[in-house]
Design an enzyme around this catalytic site. Structure first.
Site: not given
Ligand code: AHR
Length: 507
Positions: A27, A72, A172-173, A251, A302, A357
């Site tokens: 990212e 993000n 994304n999200e 996570y 992720e 990542q």
């Protein structure tokens, strides 16, 4: 000492392992791109500024697919800012990470880097400030051969040939309140559907047709979201006939101040499997409701350990701040190994995954500006699993004891068993979450005569041990004596207390 038995039968297959479960993620965040993979002037950089020492480590990790450019970040990103003459590119505010994005590195540089590193790109489009039209134009820039404004612009800027990007993440999200221009599930489901339709028309292939591009819609951004799993159901109800994947993100964090910090942390690998189970059920529910014949899979794009409670020490609005630079301990590596087992044990439905990542930002590889690149503790289980966990996962039945965690029971011995018919190999990945050494009897049925070819362990007497620039080899895997196999199918393996282990058998 009680023996733990693990039975695995060749005929009890869970699913084929898609090599894309060993994907990762880069990212525009902190030093992932700048000073990570791209550092012009570094002694190991090539003429394009790509660090070849970092590429060598990525090849060693065995990463086939990389998601880009966020995260993000993508929800505020205009991809047009990152193409064309470098001297004319504009620096912008990156609201996601309160940093400055110089736009020196953009889509064309990423594609070139992927070609050099032998990696397939997975591009995310902006569903925050971006429109379906912006996504279409990026698609046209990347995948259309020639004869239109954006395809000819790509030819002029960087590449005569189209990039042929196959994997497209539709945002994304989008359920996260932190997401730039986040949406509710109905709004997002409708916008994602319209975007995918436009991209499918541009691709000129039907969903499921050979060579068609693949889409990933946003699922819940973690299992703790209030809207989970309703978000996933609603989004799938809008998009089921068009999407190929729904994303999962998760996570875990070690919380030293909780009541049973170690147990709660070690139990995370089992929670990850429970999370996958719920999303698998949600997919099946929507499929049944729609009377659909299509199969939608999970892209776990992720996953990692991340100490989210750590405070930012770098100021806002600088380029490439040192943020999210977690130093992974031996304890983190143990949970990480269990998370990899969870991906393997759900190989029937998880057909893509991205370790989040890849470099510097919550990453297995860390670089110093102008200096070396090192392997964190988590590098090693990833490397062994990605290089050996191929073919199919087979079901195993275990008599392992359990321990209590805040999320329920978890097993002391966490395992995954893979079988590669092409190589005639069976691999067993085992985490021992008990403080004690454990004797495990592996009974690997129906393979014929097995011989153990390799036994690797990662052990330490310090749960906080970590690889740093001062001590880059504090935690390393050790090659051990391969174990004898009784009657060609039964192997007794002694696992050190708190250890990660890998055994490879051939027949
Ligand atoms: O990987 C770091 C961040 O975690 C990503 O930008 C976002 O998608 C997630 O919340």
């Amino acid at each position: 000492m009680a023996k733990i038995k693990i039975f695995a039968d060749k005929n009890l297959k869970i699913g084929d392992i898609d090599q894309n479960i060993y994907g990762s993620f880069l990212e525009h965040l902190g030093r992932a791109i700048y000073e990570g993979i791209y550092e012009p002037g570094h002694p190991a950089a090539d003429k394009d500024g790509f660090r070849e020492d970092v590429i060598a480590l990525i090849r060693e990790l065995g990463v086939p697919l990389v998601r880009y450019p966020g995260g993000n970040f993508v929800s505020g990103y205009d991809w047009r800012d990152g193409i064309g003459k470098r001297s004319e590119r504009k620096a912008r505010l990156d609201l996601a990470w309160t940093s400055v994005e110089s736009n020196e590195f953009g889509t064309d540089e990423f594609m070139k880097w992927c070609q050099k590193a032998g990696i397939s790109p997975m591009l995310a489009v902006n569903m925050g400030t971006g429109t379906p039209k912006d996504a279409l134009e990026l698609f046209e820039y990347c995948n259309h051969p020639s004869g239109t404004y954006y395809s000819d612009l790509r030819r002029k800027n960087a590449s005569e040939k189209p990039y042929g990007v196959k994997y497209w993440c539709i945002g994304n999200e989008m359920d996260g309140p932190w997401q730039i221009c986040g949406l509710d599930a109905d709004e997002y489901g409708k916008k994602a559907l319209q975007t995918m339709r436009m991209l499918r028309w541009a691709d000129a292939k039907k969903a499921d047709e050979a060579g068609a591009v693949k889409f990933v819609v946003c699922g819940s951004c973690n299992a703790g979201m209030k809207t989970y799993p309703e978000w996933d159901r609603i989004v799938l109800e809008h998009t089921y006939e068009e999407t190929d994947f729904i994303s999962m993100h998760q996570y875990y964090e070690y919380k030293p101040d909780s009541k049973n910090p170690l147990e709660d942390f070690l139990g995370c690998a089992d929670s990850m499997s429970d999370f996958i189970d719920t999303v698998r059920s949600t997919i099946n529910y929507v499929r049944a409701k729609k009377r659909s014949r299509r199969k939608v899979y999970i892209s776990f794009d992720e996953w990692n350990i991340w100490t989210q409670s750590a405070e930012r020490t770098e100021p806002d609005w600088i380029k490439a701040p040192h943020i999210l630079e977690d130093v992974y301990t031996f304890r983190d590596m143990l949970v990480f190994g269990g998370m990899m087992n969870a991906l393997l044990n759900n190989a029937d439905v998880v057909k893509a995954a991205c370790l989040a990542q890849l470099v510097n930002v919550i990453a297995p590889i860390v670089t110093q500006k102008g200096g070396p690149a090192i392997r964190q503790t988590t590098f090693y289980p990833f490397r062994y699993v990605s290089q050996n966990g191929r073919g199919e996962t087979i079901r195993s039945i275990s008599t392992s004891g359990e321990f209590d965690t805040e999320r329920g029971k978890a097993r002391f011995i966490n395992e995954a068993v893979t079988h590669d018919p092409a190589k005639r190999e069976v691999c067993v990945f085992l985490c021992n979450y008990s403080q004690k050494a454990e004797e495990v009897e592996l009974e690997l049925r129906s393979f014929g005569d097995l011989t153990c070819k390799q036994f690797v362990s990662i052990t330490s007497n310090d749960l906080d041990a970590a690889n740093t620039f001062a001590r880059p080899e504090a935690v390393l895997p050790e090659e051990r004596e391969p174990v004898p196999v009784k009657g060609g199918s039964i192997a007794d393996v002694k696992l050190a207390g708190m250890s990660w282990n890998f055994l490879r058998f051939a027949y």
